[in-house]
Design a protein around this motif. Sequence first.
Motif, PDB file in Angstrom:
ATOM      1  N   VAL A 155       0.846  -1.200   0.000  1.00  0.00           N
ATOM      2  CA  VAL A 155       0.000   0.000   0.000  1.00  0.00           C
ATOM      3  C   VAL A 155       0.876   1.242   0.000  1.00  0.00           C
ATOM      4  CG1 VAL A 155      -1.614   1.363   1.380  1.00  0.00           C
ATOM      5  CG2 VAL A 155      -2.006  -1.092   1.062  1.00  0.00           C
ATOM      6  N   SER A 156       1.870   1.247   0.881  1.00  0.00           N
ATOM      7  CA  SER A 156       2.776   2.385   0.955  1.00  0.00           C
ATOM      8  C   SER A 156       3.554   2.570  -0.347  1.00  0.00           C
ATOM      9  CB  SER A 156       3.749   2.197   2.127  1.00  0.00           C
ATOM     10  OG  SER A 156       4.668   3.271   2.204  1.00  0.00           O
ATOM     11  N   LYS A 157       3.986   1.474  -0.935  1.00  0.00           N
ATOM     12  CA  LYS A 157       4.818   1.518  -2.139  1.00  0.00           C
ATOM     13  C   LYS A 157       4.049   2.008  -3.364  1.00  0.00           C
ATOM     14  CE  LYS A 157       7.624  -1.529  -5.074  1.00  0.00           C
ATOM     15  NZ  LYS A 157       8.135  -2.923  -5.233  1.00  0.00           N
ATOM     16  N   HIS A 158       2.814   1.543  -3.529  1.00  0.00           N
ATOM     17  CA  HIS A 158       2.078   1.826  -4.762  1.00  0.00           C
ATOM     18  C   HIS A 158       0.976   2.873  -4.604  1.00  0.00           C
ATOM     19  CE1 HIS A 158       4.077  -1.472  -6.826  1.00  0.00           C
ATOM     20  NE2 HIS A 158       3.807  -2.256  -5.784  1.00  0.00           N
ATOM     21  N   LEU A 159       0.230   2.778  -3.510  1.00  0.00           N
ATOM     22  CA  LEU A 159      -0.926   3.662  -3.382  1.00  0.00           C
ATOM     23  C   LEU A 159      -0.538   5.070  -2.945  1.00  0.00           C
ATOM     24  CD1 LEU A 159      -3.961   3.795  -3.676  1.00  0.00           C
ATOM     25  CD2 LEU A 159      -4.203   3.007  -1.323  1.00  0.00           C
ATOM     26  N   GLN A 160       0.488   5.184  -2.127  1.00  0.00           N
ATOM     27  CA  GLN A 160       0.888   6.512  -1.654  1.00  0.00           C
ATOM     28  C   GLN A 160       1.256   7.457  -2.802  1.00  0.00           C
ATOM     29  OE1 GLN A 160       4.144   6.558   1.178  1.00  0.00           O
ATOM     30  NE2 GLN A 160       3.330   8.406   2.137  1.00  0.00           N
ATOM     31  N   PRO A 161       2.064   7.024  -3.784  1.00  0.00           N
ATOM     32  CA  PRO A 161       2.350   7.920  -4.914  1.00  0.00           C
ATOM     33  C   PRO A 161       1.092   8.311  -5.691  1.00  0.00           C
ATOM     34  CG  PRO A 161       3.933   6.134  -4.838  1.00  0.00           C
ATOM     35  CD  PRO A 161       2.864   5.787  -3.857  1.00  0.00           C
ATOM     36  N   MET A 162       0.149   7.388  -5.802  1.00  0.00           N
ATOM     37  CA  MET A 162      -1.101   7.679  -6.500  1.00  0.00           C
ATOM     38  C   MET A 162      -1.893   8.754  -5.773  1.00  0.00           C
ATOM     39  SD  MET A 162      -4.164   5.010  -7.411  1.00  0.00           S
ATOM     40  CE  MET A 162      -5.290   5.306  -8.769  1.00  0.00           C
ATOM     41  N   VAL A 163      -1.973   8.619  -4.458  1.00  0.00           N
ATOM     42  CA  VAL A 163      -2.684   9.608  -3.640  1.00  0.00           C
ATOM     43  C   VAL A 163      -2.032  10.986  -3.786  1.00  0.00           C
ATOM     44  CG1 VAL A 163      -3.128  10.322  -1.254  1.00  0.00           C
ATOM     45  CG2 VAL A 163      -3.622   7.971  -1.975  1.00  0.00           C
ATOM     46  N   GLN A 164      -0.730  11.022  -3.800  1.00  0.00           N
ATOM     47  CA  GLN A 164      -0.021  12.298  -3.948  1.00  0.00           C
ATOM     48  C   GLN A 164      -0.280  12.936  -5.306  1.00  0.00           C
ATOM     49  OE1 GLN A 164       4.000  11.031  -3.114  1.00  0.00           O
ATOM     50  NE2 GLN A 164       3.794  11.389  -0.908  1.00  0.00           N
ATOM     51  N   ARG A 165      -0.412  12.119  -6.343  1.00  0.00           N
ATOM     52  CA  ARG A 165      -0.719  12.658  -7.666  1.00  0.00           C
ATOM     53  C   ARG A 165      -2.147  13.196  -7.733  1.00  0.00           C
ATOM     54  NH1 ARG A 165       1.751   7.797  -9.256  1.00  0.00           N
ATOM     55  NH2 ARG A 165      -0.291   6.916  -9.820  1.00  0.00           N
ATOM     56  N   VAL A 166      -3.081  12.397  -7.228  1.00  0.00           N
ATOM     57  CA  VAL A 166      -4.498  12.756  -7.336  1.00  0.00           C
ATOM     58  C   VAL A 166      -4.816  14.038  -6.573  1.00  0.00           C
ATOM     59  CG1 VAL A 166      -6.836  12.049  -6.716  1.00  0.00           C
ATOM     60  CG2 VAL A 166      -5.279  10.404  -7.778  1.00  0.00           C
ATOM     61  N   TYR A 167      -4.207  14.203  -5.370  1.00  0.00           N
ATOM     62  CA  TYR A 167      -4.523  15.362  -4.530  1.00  0.00           C
ATOM     63  C   TYR A 167      -3.395  16.393  -4.507  1.00  0.00           C
ATOM     64  CZ  TYR A 167      -8.074  12.083  -2.827  1.00  0.00           C
ATOM     65  OH  TYR A 167      -9.109  11.193  -2.749  1.00  0.00           O
ATOM     66  N   ALA A 168      -2.588  16.381  -5.549  1.00  0.00           N
ATOM     67  CA  ALA A 168      -1.410  17.267  -5.576  1.00  0.00           C
ATOM     68  C   ALA A 168      -1.772  18.743  -5.456  1.00  0.00           C
ATOM     69  CB  ALA A 168      -0.615  17.019  -6.859  1.00  0.00           C
ATOM     70  N   THR A 172      -4.952  20.336   1.705  1.00  0.00           N
ATOM     71  CA  THR A 172      -5.816  19.839   2.783  1.00  0.00           C
ATOM     72  C   THR A 172      -6.272  18.411   2.503  1.00  0.00           C
ATOM     73  OG1 THR A 172      -6.597  22.093   3.211  1.00  0.00           O
ATOM     74  CG2 THR A 172      -7.918  20.268   4.091  1.00  0.00           C
ATOM     75  N   ALA A 173      -6.726  18.178   1.274  1.00  0.00           N
ATOM     76  CA  ALA A 173      -7.171  16.835   0.896  1.00  0.00           C
ATOM     77  C   ALA A 173      -6.008  15.850   0.964  1.00  0.00           C
ATOM     78  CB  ALA A 173      -7.769  16.861  -0.507  1.00  0.00           C
ATOM     79  N   LEU A 174      -4.830  16.303   0.563  1.00  0.00           N
ATOM     80  CA  LEU A 174      -3.664  15.428   0.582  1.00  0.00           C
ATOM     81  C   LEU A 174      -3.304  15.024   2.006  1.00  0.00           C
ATOM     82  CD1 LEU A 174      -1.355  14.009  -0.855  1.00  0.00           C
ATOM     83  CD2 LEU A 174      -0.063  16.147  -0.794  1.00  0.00           C
ATOM     84  N   GLY A 175      -3.354  15.983   2.919  1.00  0.00           N
ATOM     85  CA  GLY A 175      -3.064  15.670   4.317  1.00  0.00           C
ATOM     86  C   GLY A 175      -4.059  14.683   4.895  1.00  0.00           C
ATOM     87  N   SER A 176      -5.340  14.916   4.584  1.00  0.00           N
ATOM     88  CA  SER A 176      -6.384  14.017   5.081  1.00  0.00           C
ATOM     89  C   SER A 176      -6.254  12.629   4.457  1.00  0.00           C
ATOM     90  CB  SER A 176      -7.763  14.607   4.767  1.00  0.00           C
ATOM     91  OG  SER A 176      -8.792  13.749   5.211  1.00  0.00           O
ATOM     92  N   ALA A 177      -6.011  12.582   3.150  1.00  0.00           N
ATOM     93  CA  ALA A 177      -5.899  11.310   2.447  1.00  0.00           C
ATOM     94  C   ALA A 177      -4.702  10.501   2.949  1.00  0.00           C
ATOM     95  CB  ALA A 177      -5.772  11.545   0.949  1.00  0.00           C
TER      96      ALA A 177
END
Length: 233
Positions: A155-168, A172-177
Amino acid sequence: MKRELGVEVPFTGFYNWDRFLERAELRDVLDFITVCARFFKNYSFPPGRGELFRTRWLTEVARIFREEEVQYSVDDRGGVHFLIDSEFERSRASTIAALSNARYANVNAEYSRVESALGMVPPNGKDAIRSTFTAAEGLFRLIFPQAPRLTGSEVSKHLQPMVQRVYANDRTALGSASKILSSFQAWVDAAHFYRHEAGTEDVAQPPIGLAILLVSQGAAAIRWLAELDCLES
């Protein structure tokens, strides 16, 4: 009852339904409700009254369930279902809707097993957790084909970069996500306790409240993953 369920009803000059219901297994009592509904529907004397008898039967059963505050509900065909609460049902329906895209057909098929598992007598919380986890893992690997399995580290390896891209563009959304991401990792680790057998003779069923919590949190994670997948596609 004997033909449909293979159970005997005490007969002492008449069929003693009181004794049957007092001594029968819970699964037979619940099946009895369904068998009666089918019988009344096909009842032909007086002509045309079968549907009325069935409706009255189901109305009375539903009233008894409500008054006794049991965790079961009966549908309009006489099927008895394990009842959790309206919020859980809304969550389940929302998850199925989120997986309606043909891309998620396999994930949806696995998640749909949750209802069957919880509908068993008694509810099979372990299988419900396993189905939820398998659905989440199937979706995760669909999004990230290079991930061999669903684990906290993956999850950390793959999903974290995706979350950072989506909420870049939304700090606020990035911190919450990011916090939600951590809770998803914790859920994955928690669900693993029931993914593998304990090596005991008895079935290691989780407390039903814990099972419902794990299934509910897993369903929310599945909806979020599906949303992220759509945002990046």
